[in-house]
Write a protein that holds these residues in place. Structure first.
Motif, PDB file in Angstrom:
ATOM      1  N   CYS A   1       1.018  -0.976  -0.165  1.00 49.83           N
ATOM      2  CA  CYS A   1       0.696  -0.093   0.156  1.00 49.83           C
ATOM      3  C   CYS A   1       0.775   0.844   0.318  1.00 49.83           C
ATOM      4  O   CYS A   1       0.504   2.554  -0.298  1.00 49.83           O
ATOM      5  CB  CYS A   1      -1.028   0.139   1.044  1.00 49.83           C
TER       6      CYS A   1
ATOM      7  N   ARG B   1       2.676   3.118   1.701  1.00 55.65           N
ATOM      8  CA  ARG B   1       1.928   4.243   3.335  1.00 55.65           C
ATOM      9  C   ARG B   1       3.372   3.656   3.866  1.00 55.65           C
ATOM     10  O   ARG B   1       3.921   4.978   4.496  1.00 55.65           O
ATOM     11  CB  ARG B   1       1.228   3.420   5.046  1.00 55.65           C
ATOM     12  N   CYS B   2       4.060   3.159   3.998  1.00 57.53           N
ATOM     13  CA  CYS B   2       4.763   2.934   4.764  1.00 57.53           C
ATOM     14  C   CYS B   2       6.209   3.740   4.595  1.00 57.53           C
ATOM     15  O   CYS B   2       6.800   4.466   4.535  1.00 57.53           O
ATOM     16  CB  CYS B   2       5.810   1.491   5.207  1.00 57.53           C
TER      17      CYS B   2
ATOM     18  N   LYS C   1       5.734   6.310   2.461  1.00 53.85           N
ATOM     19  CA  LYS C   1       4.780   7.747   2.919  1.00 53.85           C
ATOM     20  C   LYS C   1       5.630   8.215   4.430  1.00 53.85           C
ATOM     21  O   LYS C   1       6.030   9.726   4.838  1.00 53.85           O
ATOM     22  CB  LYS C   1       3.864   8.077   2.591  1.00 53.85           C
TER      23      LYS C   1
ATOM     24  N   VAL D   1       2.451   2.835  10.942  1.00 50.87           N
ATOM     25  CA  VAL D   1       1.329   3.074  10.272  1.00 50.87           C
ATOM     26  C   VAL D   1       1.317   1.794   9.318  1.00 50.87           C
ATOM     27  O   VAL D   1      -0.687   2.102   8.543  1.00 50.87           O
ATOM     28  CB  VAL D   1       2.070   4.519   8.692  1.00 50.87           C
ATOM     29  N   CYS D   2       1.453   0.780   9.616  1.00 49.76           N
ATOM     30  CA  CYS D   2       1.791  -1.139   8.214  1.00 49.76           C
ATOM     31  C   CYS D   2      -0.023  -0.913   8.981  1.00 49.76           C
ATOM     32  O   CYS D   2       0.076  -1.090   9.545  1.00 49.76           O
ATOM     33  CB  CYS D   2       2.272  -1.641   9.025  1.00 49.76           C
TER      34      CYS D   2
END
Lengths: 197, 264
Positions: free
Chosen positions: B219, B221-222, B224, B254-255
């Motif tokens: 995804c 997110r990591c 970012k 955030v994961c």
């Protein structure tokens, strides 16, 4: 059997091709499959076996005719021959370590395997069974081992080619080697009867 | 009757003794002087014959070290103790390479990963993994039948709740399990790298999510969250560059599937 040139040549063909230890007697198959991945080591192994088999034939002949027969101990043939061969191989190993370190390193763990190589014991017992005299015994050992040398070098040549060829997954490695050994054996069947002994 | 037995025994025994004497003599006569350092080096190495040094067995490494062909710090199982012994014998010093340790890149425990089928065959990961994609829905995860447990010479590996667990205290980073694992779930990573992405599932997000609750979905997110440009998603899986990672732990926070783990 008289020692003449004809007899000698016939005997040679007979030992090397017709009654090849690997392909018609099925003796010594362990080193034949185990040490045949490179032509160089295969030749080394073959030479070591030739050396051991020649000397082993001589010594086992002497042990049989000068020790076992006079004492009526013919039934000890198997165990005493194993003893003689084991001691001989140990001796050859020490000798090689000193004299031929390159060959010693190349043969590595396979040298002690000659101890239990059935071809060597087979040659010694065949000598007795066929009632060869001392000379023919040694010749049988040497030529028989040369037949082994021929077989193992041929096999190594084929296996070196196999390394780069495209073989179906299920045949890779040992299975294809066994199939090749079988095919070579069939080919050697063509020599049957040659040498006439 | 008894005579025959005695004669037979005497003849065989006699021959045995004779050959023994000849061999003893030959042993002396043909003795090859071995560099005594080889023996000492050989005693100092771990003796596991694990091949972590890249040589065929401990004997091969010992010889190469004495000949000066190999650096003295390759025996990871032996650790500092072996290195000290080597430095003393060879009269040179070297630093141990950054200590590495085997880490399991999978968290697919029984309740986390979905089962594809009940496997009841031979207890071997290689066999199970090759059978219709393996017993679990994830094709990248630990099979959990313990092929690595069997090759570990240091008793450092166990199977806990369906996946491999490595005792870092006992692990010597020899790499036997890494070579054995059919799915490359185990990797040698620096001991200092406390943050690891414990998943290698490269499937598309939905498929990954369906297979395992703790799968990496890719995804980003990591990516970012990381201020140091140390974590990147490539081929659907996040991976950390240990050189850039500062162990801040932002990515783990955030994961969404908690596949990034921060060790204590």
């Amino acid at each position: 059997m008289e020692f003449t040139l004809t007899n000698f040549l016939l005997f040679m063909v007979n030992c090397i091709l017709t009654n090849n230890f690997i392909f018609s007697r099925y003796l010594g198959c362990c080193p034949f499959l185990g040490v045949s991945s490179k032509v160089e080591t295969a030749a080394g192994m073959g030479i070591a076996v030739t050396f051991v088999m020649g000397i082993a034939s001589l010594f086992t002949y002497m042990v049989y005719h000068y020790i076992l027969v006079p004492l009526g101990l013919e039934y000890l043939i198997t165990i005493s021959f194993i003893l003689v061969i084991a001691a001989l191989v140990q001796f050859v190993e020490m000798f090689m370590k000193k004299g031929m370190p390159a060959l010693y390193n190349a043969l590595g763990i396979y040298l002690p395997l000659i101890t239990t190589n059935c071809a060597v014991l087979g040659a010694a017992i065949l000598n007795i069974d066929n009632q060869y005299n001392m000379l023919w015994s040694v010749l049988n050992g040497v030529f028989g081992a040369l037949g082994f040398l021929l077989a193992i070098v041929l096999m190594a040549g084929v296996r070196e080619r196999l390394e780069t060829s495209n073989i179906p997954k299920s045949f890779k490695g040992f299975p294809i080697s066994l199939i090749i050994a079988g095919l070579m054996s069939v080919a050697f069947l063509g020599f049957a009867g040659l040498g006439g002994m | 009757m008894i005579n025959a037995i005695l004669i037979a025994a005497a003849v065989l025994g006699g021959m045995g003794v004779l050959f023994g004497l000849i061999l003893t003599f030959a042993d002396k006569k043909f003795a090859v002087p071995v560099d005594e350092r080889v023996t000492r080096v050989r005693e100092a190495v771990s003796g596991a014959n694990c091949g972590a040094c890249g040589y065929p067995g401990c004997d091969g490494y010992a010889e190469a070290v004495v000949k000066g062909e190999a650096p003295i710090n390759l025996c990871t199982p032996g650790g500092q103790k072996t290195l000290d012994a080597f430095s003393e014998i060879m009269g040179q010093s070297a630093e141990l390479a950054d200590p590495v340790v085997a880490r399991v890149l999978c968290q697919g425990e029984h309740e986390v990963v979905k089962t594809r089928y009940e496997y009841a065959g031979m207890q071997s990961c290689h066999t199970a993994a090759s059978l219709a994609g393996g017993p679990t829905m994830c094709q990248w995860g630990c099979v959990g039948l313990g092929d690595c447990v069997r090759v570990c010479a240091f008793d450092a590996i166990s199977i806990v709740n369906g996946i491999v667990n490595i005792d870092e205290e006992k692990c010597t980073a020899c790499g036997m399990c890494v070579a054995e694992c059919p799915r490359s779930v185990i990797k040698l990573l620096p001991k200092s790298a406390k943050i690891t992405v414990r998943c290698q599932n490269a499937a598309p997000p939905k498929e990954a999510k369906d297979a395992c609750e703790k799968a990496c979905l890719g995804c980003k997110r990591c990516e970012k969250a990381c201020q140091f440009d140390a974590i990147h998603v490539t081929n659907g899986v996040a991976s950390i560059d240990p050189e850039k990672c500062t162990m801040c732990g932002e990515c783990a926070k955030v994961c969404p599937t908690k596949c990034i783990e921060q060790l204590a």
